[in-house]
Design a protein around this motif. Structure first.
Motif, short mmCIF file in Angstrom:
data_model
loop_
_atom_site.label_atom_id
_atom_site.label_comp_id
_atom_site.label_asym_id
_atom_site.label_seq_id
_atom_site.Cartn_x
_atom_site.Cartn_y
_atom_site.Cartn_z
N ASP A 78 0.83 -1.21 0.00
CA ASP A 78 0.00 0.00 0.00
C ASP A 78 0.86 1.26 0.00
N LEU A 79 1.89 1.25 -0.86
CA LEU A 79 2.79 2.39 -1.00
C LEU A 79 2.83 2.80 -2.47
N ARG A 80 3.12 4.06 -2.71
CA ARG A 80 3.23 4.52 -4.10
C ARG A 80 4.51 4.00 -4.75
N THR A 81 5.60 4.08 -4.03
CA THR A 81 6.88 3.59 -4.54
C THR A 81 7.59 2.84 -3.42
N VAL A 82 8.54 2.01 -3.79
CA VAL A 82 9.31 1.26 -2.81
C VAL A 82 10.79 1.39 -3.13
N ASN A 83 11.60 1.40 -2.11
CA ASN A 83 13.05 1.44 -2.27
C ASN A 83 13.55 0.01 -2.47
N MET A 84 13.65 -0.42 -3.71
CA MET A 84 14.02 -1.81 -3.98
C MET A 84 15.43 -2.16 -3.54
N PRO A 85 16.43 -1.28 -3.67
CA PRO A 85 17.75 -1.63 -3.15
C PRO A 85 17.73 -1.91 -1.64
N ALA A 86 16.95 -1.13 -0.88
CA ALA A 86 16.85 -1.36 0.56
C ALA A 86 16.13 -2.68 0.84
N ILE A 87 15.10 -2.97 0.07
CA ILE A 87 14.39 -4.24 0.24
C ILE A 87 15.30 -5.42 -0.09
N LYS A 88 16.09 -5.27 -1.13
CA LYS A 88 17.05 -6.33 -1.48
C LYS A 88 18.05 -6.53 -0.36
N ASP A 89 18.54 -5.45 0.21
CA ASP A 89 19.48 -5.53 1.33
C ASP A 89 18.84 -6.25 2.51
N LEU A 90 17.60 -5.88 2.83
CA LEU A 90 16.92 -6.52 3.94
C LEU A 90 16.71 -8.01 3.67
N ARG A 91 16.28 -8.35 2.47
CA ARG A 91 16.06 -9.76 2.15
C ARG A 91 17.36 -10.56 2.31
N GLN A 92 18.46 -10.01 1.86
CA GLN A 92 19.74 -10.71 2.00
C GLN A 92 20.07 -10.96 3.47
N GLN A 93 19.83 -9.96 4.30
CA GLN A 93 20.08 -10.11 5.73
C GLN A 93 19.15 -11.16 6.34
N LEU A 94 17.90 -11.14 5.94
CA LEU A 94 16.94 -12.10 6.47
C LEU A 94 17.34 -13.52 6.08
N TRP A 95 17.71 -13.74 4.83
CA TRP A 95 18.10 -15.07 4.39
C TRP A 95 19.33 -15.57 5.14
N GLN A 96 20.30 -14.70 5.32
CA GLN A 96 21.51 -15.12 6.03
C GLN A 96 21.19 -15.53 7.46
N ARG A 97 20.33 -14.77 8.08
CA ARG A 97 20.00 -15.11 9.46
C ARG A 97 19.12 -16.36 9.53
N LEU A 98 18.21 -16.51 8.60
CA LEU A 98 17.38 -17.72 8.57
C LEU A 98 18.24 -18.97 8.42
N TRP A 99 19.23 -18.89 7.54
CA TRP A 99 20.11 -20.05 7.36
C TRP A 99 20.91 -20.33 8.63
N GLN A 100 21.47 -19.30 9.24
CA GLN A 100 22.22 -19.49 10.49
C GLN A 100 21.33 -20.08 11.57
N ASN A 101 20.12 -19.60 11.66
CA ASN A 101 19.20 -20.06 12.70
C ASN A 101 18.75 -21.50 12.45
N TYR A 102 18.46 -21.82 11.20
CA TYR A 102 18.04 -23.19 10.92
C TYR A 102 19.20 -24.16 11.20
N ASN A 103 20.39 -23.73 10.88
CA ASN A 103 21.55 -24.58 11.14
C ASN A 103 21.70 -24.85 12.63
N GLN A 104 21.44 -23.85 13.46
CA GLN A 104 21.46 -24.05 14.92
C GLN A 104 20.33 -24.97 15.34
N ALA A 105 19.14 -24.74 14.78
CA ALA A 105 17.97 -25.49 15.21
C ALA A 105 18.03 -26.96 14.79
N GLN A 106 18.76 -27.27 13.72
CA GLN A 106 18.80 -28.65 13.27
C GLN A 106 19.83 -29.50 14.03
N GLN A 107 20.55 -28.88 14.96
CA GLN A 107 21.53 -29.64 15.73
C GLN A 107 20.86 -30.67 16.64
#
Length: 379
Positions: A78-107
């Protein structure tokens, strides 16, 4: 038929009023009924089972969002425009943390194999996320649909904040490398923080501080200079020292207002620092939590001269949001603890909801194998 200027003006203002009314509707806030999860978190292994499920469901939702183009994503948020570079940066951070967290959780998969898959890399996690689904006849079937709704709304919360940056900064993306948010905590370690205090009258803040002491937990209280000074003037000597005994005290500025567009933002910080440090030299920590998460891009320069850091958060209780009850706020926090596995939790000690949410949260996690960060180590 030609319309009169008065008619045109009336239509314009009617349309404007309609737009404002729509804009005034607050976005949905993510929460979930934790009773849909069929197991208690009565052991570290069961915490990991629930954590793996949350990670996979959120990763599935995140992956699906990547198929949206700019226009579709703006429409969804519900926005007129979005900052796609910032969204890409956030997604990269989220994926990295999700992988680190799943790796911990699967121990602990050797103890309980629920939601365990062959995941040895981020690419593996993306593959499993793409295929992830909760079968209708699964033991966890009642959780699947509510969890998906939670993650859709929660992901939109994060993406919307990234989309609005840098014009509107928030906690989801750092403005500088000097800012801290608990991302470097050890697995299963969390810090409790409380904003906007102290309560103007004796009551809510006292309850929170006393409760924490009975649990042998300390936290960081980010205080408003105006409230703090008011309590000092109306209280007995040493009353604030007794209130915050054993706790850490940082600052939020003199008033709860955005420091990104306040001409006196520097004065707000220095006045509050002076009154708090003078009154509580043993409790004071040089941390500034920006109200609403908004701060100036160049704030780090000034804060550096004050030997102070910006202290953000990554688990937001939303306890000040009227859309959520105390129970919903607590269940939101627990769900995000399972998802992120470590980090900084933000409550408000001035909110009556915390008196219900905090005991519930500690009861639910008492046997889950988590730890509470020493507040002095968050600097």
């Amino acid at each position: 038929m030609e319309r009169s200027p008065l008619r045109i003006a009336s239509l314009f203002f009617a349309a404007l009023a309609s737009f404002q009314a729509q804009a005034a509707v607050p976005p949905a806030v993510a929460t979930i009924d934790r009773s849909t999860w069929p197991e208690t978190l009565s052991s570290p292994a069961l915490f990991d089972v629930a954590s793996r499920a949350e990670i996979l469901m959120f990763a599935h939702t995140l992956l699906q969002s990547e198929a949206l183009d700019d226009a579709a994503l703006a429409d969804r948020l519900d926005l007129r425009t979005v900052n796609m570079p910032a969204i890409k940066d956030l997604r990269q951070q989220l994926w990295q943390r999700l992988w680190q967290n799943y790796n911990q959780a699967q121990q602990s998969c050797g103890q309980d194999a629920s939601f365990c898959f062959a995941v040895d890399s981020l690419d593996d996690l993306r593959t499993q996320a793409n295929n992830f689904a909760v079968a209708p006849d699964s033991f966890y079937a009642n959780w699947g649909a509510p969890a998906r709704v939670f993650d859709l709304i929660y992901l939109d919360e994060l993406l919307r904040k990234a989309a609005l940056s840098p014009q509107i900064s928030s906690e989801v993306l750092k403005v500088s490398a000097d800012e801290i948010n608990g991302s470097d905590f050890n697995d299963r370690v969390f810090l409790l923080t409380f904003d906007s205090g102290p309560s103007i009258a004796v009551g809510s803040t006292e309850w929170v501080a006393d409760f924490l002491r009975t649990q042998s937990i300390n936290a960081t209280f980010f205080v408003l200079g105006q409230n703090f000074a008011g309590r000092r003037e109306q209280g007995e000597p040493g009353s604030l020292e007794a209130l915050y005994k054993g706790q850490c005290v940082g600052i939020q500025g003199w008033q709860y207002r955005s420091h990104a567009d306040w001409n006196d933002w520097e004065g707000s910080i220095t006045r509050t620092t002076t009154v708090v440090e003078n009154e509580l030299p043993d409790n004071y920590v040089p941390l500034f939590r920006p109200p609403y998460g908004t701060r100036r891009a160049d704030a780090g320069v000034f804060l550096g001269t004050q030997q102070m850091k910006v202290a953000l958060w990554d688990i937001d209780s939303q306890d000040s949001n009227s859309q959520l009850t105390a129970e919903q706020s607590a269940q939101r926090v627990l769900t995000l603890m399972l998802l992120w596995r470590h980090g900084v939790i933000a409550f408000h000690d001035t909110q009556a909801k915390v008196q219900t949410a905090l005991p519930w949260l500690l009861t639910q996690t008492a046997q889950a194998g988590i730890g509470w960060q020493e507040c002095r180590q968050f600097q």
